[in-house]
Motif scaffolding. Structure first.
Motif, PDB file in Angstrom:
ATOM      1  N   CYS A  57       0.833  -1.213   0.000  1.00 41.16           N
ATOM      2  CA  CYS A  57       0.000   0.000   0.000  1.00 41.16           C
ATOM      3  C   CYS A  57       0.865   1.260   0.000  1.00 41.16           C
ATOM      4  O   CYS A  57       0.560   2.253   0.685  1.00 41.16           O
ATOM      5  CB  CYS A  57      -0.957   0.011   1.191  1.00 41.16           C
ATOM      6  N   LEU A  73      -7.530  -3.007  -3.003  1.00 40.87           N
ATOM      7  CA  LEU A  73      -6.342  -2.144  -3.146  1.00 40.87           C
ATOM      8  C   LEU A  73      -6.503  -1.176  -4.310  1.00 40.87           C
ATOM      9  O   LEU A  73      -5.960  -0.070  -4.295  1.00 40.87           O
ATOM     10  CB  LEU A  73      -5.105  -2.988  -3.474  1.00 40.87           C
ATOM     11  N   LEU A  81      -4.178   5.095   1.430  1.00 43.06           N
ATOM     12  CA  LEU A  81      -3.189   4.006   1.515  1.00 43.06           C
ATOM     13  C   LEU A  81      -2.538   3.868   2.891  1.00 43.06           C
ATOM     14  O   LEU A  81      -2.373   2.741   3.376  1.00 43.06           O
ATOM     15  CB  LEU A  81      -2.121   4.166   0.426  1.00 43.06           C
ATOM     16  N   ARG A  85      -2.109   0.427   5.006  1.00 42.79           N
ATOM     17  CA  ARG A  85      -0.753  -0.048   5.309  1.00 42.79           C
ATOM     18  C   ARG A  85      -0.603  -0.331   6.805  1.00 42.79           C
ATOM     19  O   ARG A  85      -0.104  -1.373   7.202  1.00 42.79           O
ATOM     20  CB  ARG A  85       0.256   1.009   4.851  1.00 42.79           C
TER      21      ARG A  85
END
Ligand SMILES: Nc1ncnc2c1ncn2[C@@H]1O[C@H](COP(=O)(O)OP(=O)(O)OP(=O)(O)O)[C@@H](O)[C@H]1O
Ligand SMILES: [Mg+2]
Length: 231
Positions: A57, A73, A81, A85
């Motif tokens: 990510c 994703l 992101l 993550r």
């Protein structure tokens, strides 16, 4: 049935635009079941770090679909992101990437605080994991006071602390001699089995291939069958 750890369908990544565009991933299909310890192998420039960055990510794919534990994703804004993550990923880099001004335990605790642990909880978890990787005596040391192998064990502890479900490692043994490289990989394998992590390791290091549940080969942005001599 639960979703696989990783599911990629026709995933591509193009860097740049127009005449400067370069397609680094050319349609990747990959399923990684939960709990698998996978190695990703391929020549320089084949797209390994690009693929790991998408799984981590850090980068968005250009086209195609990708899912981590069923969570999408693709089609994400860049601002989404970091949260993905933090919830899914522990990273181990080629160099250990430890912060030299922080003690060993602080290096492991810091990312936990970013995930919402209190300082006290983060230090407690950091000490527990560091003890598990055999560094219980080094908690208050600075990274400079450790050997290369010990530093990379701190990096392993930092990646698994807080139990992110997916651990990604980009050439984690590249800066180590073969003995330390083997020890660090064995440690990562042991922790992932005990703690239920799924792991993807990018490596050139054929001395550690036997530790993988599966080795996947990439060439020029495509996944390919294993070369005859490695099969
Ligand atoms: N930011 C970028 N902009 C443009 N092209 C890039 C960028 N990053 C990587 N590339 C190109 O994409 C291709 C794949 O790069 P990547 O870093 O994924 O390779 P790799 O398999 O990790 O190689 P190595 O083993 O050398 O680390 C290479 O041709 C590289 O030049
Ligand atoms: Mg790379």
């Amino acid at each position: 049935m639960s979703d696989p750890a990783i599911l990629l369908r026709g995933l591509t990544k193009t860097y740049g635009e127009g005449a400067l565009a370069f397609q680094a991933l050319k349609g990747i299909d990959l399923t990684v079941p939960r709990g698998e310890f996978m190695m990703l192998v391929g020549p320089s420039g084949s797209g390994k770090t690009t693929l790991l960055s998408i799984l981590g990510c850090v980068l968005s794919p250009t086209t195609g679909e990708g899912f981590l534990f069923g969570d999408r994703l693709h089609g994400r804004r860049e601002s989404e992101l970091p949260e993905l993550r933090l919830s899914y990923i522990g990273f181990i880099f080629q160099g250990h990437n430890l912060m030299s001004a922080l003690t060993v335990e602080e290096n492991v605790a810091l990312p936990l605080e970013m995930r919402g642990y209190t300082h006290r909880q983060a230090l407690a978890e950091a000490r527990e994991v560091l003890t598990e990787v055999g560094l219980g005596e080094k908690l208050k040391k600075l990274p400079d006071a450790l050997s290369g192998g010990q530093r990379q064990r701190v990096a392993v502890a930092r990646a698994v602390a807080g139990r992110p479900p997916l651990i990604l490692a980009d050439e984690p043994t590249a800066s180590l001699d073969s003995e330390s490289g083997m020890q660090v990989t064995q440690l990562l394998k042991k922790l992932s089995v005990e703690r239920g992590h799924t792991v993807v390791v990018v490596t050139h290091d054929n001395r550690i291939f036997h530790l993988a549940d599966r080795t996947v080969f990439i060439e020029d942005g495509h996944l390919v069958p294993p070369p005859a001599k490695a099969a």
